[in-house]
Scaffold this active site. Structure first.
Site, PDB file in Angstrom:
ATOM      1  N   HIS A   1       4.173   7.816   9.877  1.00 39.52           N
ATOM      2  CA  HIS A   1       5.120   7.571   9.010  1.00 39.52           C
ATOM      3  C   HIS A   1       6.792   7.645   9.623  1.00 39.52           C
ATOM      4  O   HIS A   1       7.779   7.873   8.829  1.00 39.52           O
ATOM      5  CB  HIS A   1       5.151   7.993   7.784  1.00 39.52           C
ATOM      6  CG  HIS A   1       4.185   7.565   6.557  1.00 39.52           C
ATOM      7  ND1 HIS A   1       3.903   7.919   5.293  1.00 39.52           N
ATOM      8  CD2 HIS A   1       3.176   6.551   6.851  1.00 39.52           C
ATOM      9  CE1 HIS A   1       2.864   7.098   4.826  1.00 39.52           C
ATOM     10  NE2 HIS A   1       2.429   6.445   5.778  1.00 39.52           N
TER      11      HIS A   1
ATOM     12  N   GLU B   1       0.794  -1.133   0.096  1.00 35.89           N
ATOM     13  CA  GLU B   1       0.260  -0.103   0.174  1.00 35.89           C
ATOM     14  C   GLU B   1       0.822   1.267  -0.049  1.00 35.89           C
ATOM     15  O   GLU B   1       0.484   2.434  -0.805  1.00 35.89           O
ATOM     16  CB  GLU B   1      -0.920   0.064   1.135  1.00 35.89           C
ATOM     17  CG  GLU B   1      -1.985   1.119   1.249  1.00 35.89           C
ATOM     18  CD  GLU B   1      -1.454   2.128   1.809  1.00 35.89           C
ATOM     19  OE1 GLU B   1      -2.546   3.263   1.632  1.00 35.89           O
ATOM     20  OE2 GLU B   1      -0.477   2.554   2.412  1.00 35.89           O
TER      21      GLU B   1
ATOM     22  N   ASP C   1      -7.657   1.690   7.451  1.00 36.64           N
ATOM     23  CA  ASP C   1      -6.299   2.192   7.468  1.00 36.64           C
ATOM     24  C   ASP C   1      -6.072   3.167   8.464  1.00 36.64           C
ATOM     25  O   ASP C   1      -6.525   4.373   8.238  1.00 36.64           O
ATOM     26  CB  ASP C   1      -6.087   2.553   5.850  1.00 36.64           C
ATOM     27  CG  ASP C   1      -4.575   3.125   5.574  1.00 36.64           C
ATOM     28  OD1 ASP C   1      -3.549   3.278   6.819  1.00 36.64           O
ATOM     29  OD2 ASP C   1      -4.309   3.488   4.591  1.00 36.64           O
TER      30      ASP C   1
HETATM   31  N1  PHE Z   1      -3.156   5.914   3.271  1.00 37.59           N
HETATM   32  C1  PHE Z   1      -2.503   6.731   4.012  1.00 37.59           C
HETATM   33  C2  PHE Z   1      -1.143   5.802   4.329  1.00 37.59           C
HETATM   34  O1  PHE Z   1      -1.428   4.620   4.612  1.00 37.59           O
HETATM   35  C3  PHE Z   1      -3.308   6.897   5.463  1.00 37.59           C
HETATM   36  C4  PHE Z   1      -4.559   7.317   4.970  1.00 37.59           C
HETATM   37  C5  PHE Z   1      -5.720   6.864   5.052  1.00 37.59           C
HETATM   38  C6  PHE Z   1      -4.902   9.137   4.678  1.00 37.59           C
HETATM   39  C7  PHE Z   1      -6.805   7.289   4.629  1.00 37.59           C
HETATM   40  C8  PHE Z   1      -5.725   9.330   4.214  1.00 37.59           C
HETATM   41  C9  PHE Z   1      -6.912   8.781   4.308  1.00 37.59           C
HETATM   42  O2  PHE Z   1      -0.312   6.422   4.913  1.00 37.59           O
HETATM   43 ZN    ZN Z   2       1.012   4.973   5.651  1.00 36.91          ZN
HETATM   44 ZN    ZN Z   3      -1.969   3.388   5.901  1.00 44.69          ZN
END
Ligand code: PHE
Ligand code: ZN
Ligand code: ZN
Ligand code: ZN
Length: 295
Positions: A261, A131, A160
């Protein structure tokens, strides 16, 4: 994961099982981080009598990522309820909130649901790979389905980041009525949004807000092909407002996840109350659609 394997049937057997024996692996996706290798260069040009040396300074190894897919043995296979969470993290850290929180909640739902005798609709669980490299696992999965197989998926639920340490209670805005910038999702997404909103209100006394539904997580390819979707999110780098802090607690002026992150996304980086509420919402809504996708 032998317990899950006992209760839940498996699909998509196009891979060797290896250490995940018992849970059939989904499609391998080759993550194109590298480009050509020295061997590729020799194969391409060697037969033409050229002596080939590639500049390998920018070469990275090709990496293989996998999705893990499991499905209940019972229930209609032409009206599948699908739920997914990404299992990978960024390299900087362990990814406990992003996305241990979602993938662990979904695993517990699968374990509990798999032990039940029957669902009316098959429930298919996905733990996505890659992802963080651009929604690769989920995108490749959806694209590899035939049109008929896509039609067999009634809806997709995505989880998520569901336990951010300064948590917001966001529901993907499937009807585009209460979030900025998002378009409405495929027909049916509004109904899914309402299911989460209503459960969190009635079951947990939590007032939710809508959030962007434009494709920043693994639901993106599902809505792109017209499959209704929805999901929960407790916030990433965004900053909690004063009114949100008044409503939900936590700290105004601070990011929902200040370790987003980063290396500090470790076991301390969780709001366990949010995790508990959202895990219950995940289980409830997923199981409810397993019983019926009618209004
Ligand atoms: N997909 C992003 C990630 O994994 C997190 C996220 C989820 C951001 C939903 C915005 C909406 O870093
Ligand atoms: Zn992420
Ligand atoms: Zn994520
Ligand atoms: Zn909405």
């Amino acid at each position: 994961n032998a317990a899950a394997a006992g209760a839940i049937g498996v699909i998509v057997a196009n891979n060797t099982a290896g250490p995940l024996s018992g849970v059939t692996l989904g499609q391998p996706g080759v993550v194109p981080t590298g480009g050509v290798t020295q061997a590729d260069g020799t194969a391409l040009f060697g037969s033409a009598g050229q002596s080939v040396t590639l500049d390998m300074r920018y070469h990275e190894d090709l990496k293989v990522a996998r999705n893990v897919i499991a499905q209940t043995k019972t229930g209609r296979k032409d009206n599948v309820v699908m739920a997914g969470s990404h299992l990978d993290s960024v390299e900087a850290g362990a990814g406990i909130n992003d996305n241990g929180s979602g993938s662990a909640s979904l695993l517990e739902t699968a374990l509990q649901l798999g032990a039940k005798p029957k669902v009316s609709n098959a429930v298919r669980f996905a733990w996505w790979g890659a992802e963080e490299l651009g929604l690769i696992g989920s995108t490749e999965y959806v694209r590899a389905l035939t049109f008929e197989q896509q039609l067999d998926i009634a809806l997709y639920l995505n989880f998520d980041m569901v336990a951010s340490p300064n948590a917001a209670y966001f529901v993907y805005d499937g009807d585009d009525s209460d979030a900025v910038g998002a378009g409405a999702g495929p027909y049916g997404s509004a109904q899914i949004e309402k299911a989460f909103v209503d459960y969190l209100k009635a079951g947990k006394n939590v007032e939710t807000e809508g959030t962007d539904f434009s494709g920043r997580s693994d639901y993106g390819e599902f809505i792109a092909v017209g499959i209704p979707a929805g999901g929960l999110f407790t916030g990433a780098e965004g900053v909690k407002t004063a009114s949100q802090a008044a409503k939900w607690g936590g700290t105004a002026g601070v990011a929902y996840d200040k370790c987003y992150h980063q290396a500090c996304d470790n076991l301390g980086n969780l709001d366990r109350v949010a995790l508990d509420r959202n895990a219950d919402a995940i289980a409830w809504v997923t199981a409810s659609y397993g019983v019926s996708t009618e209004d």
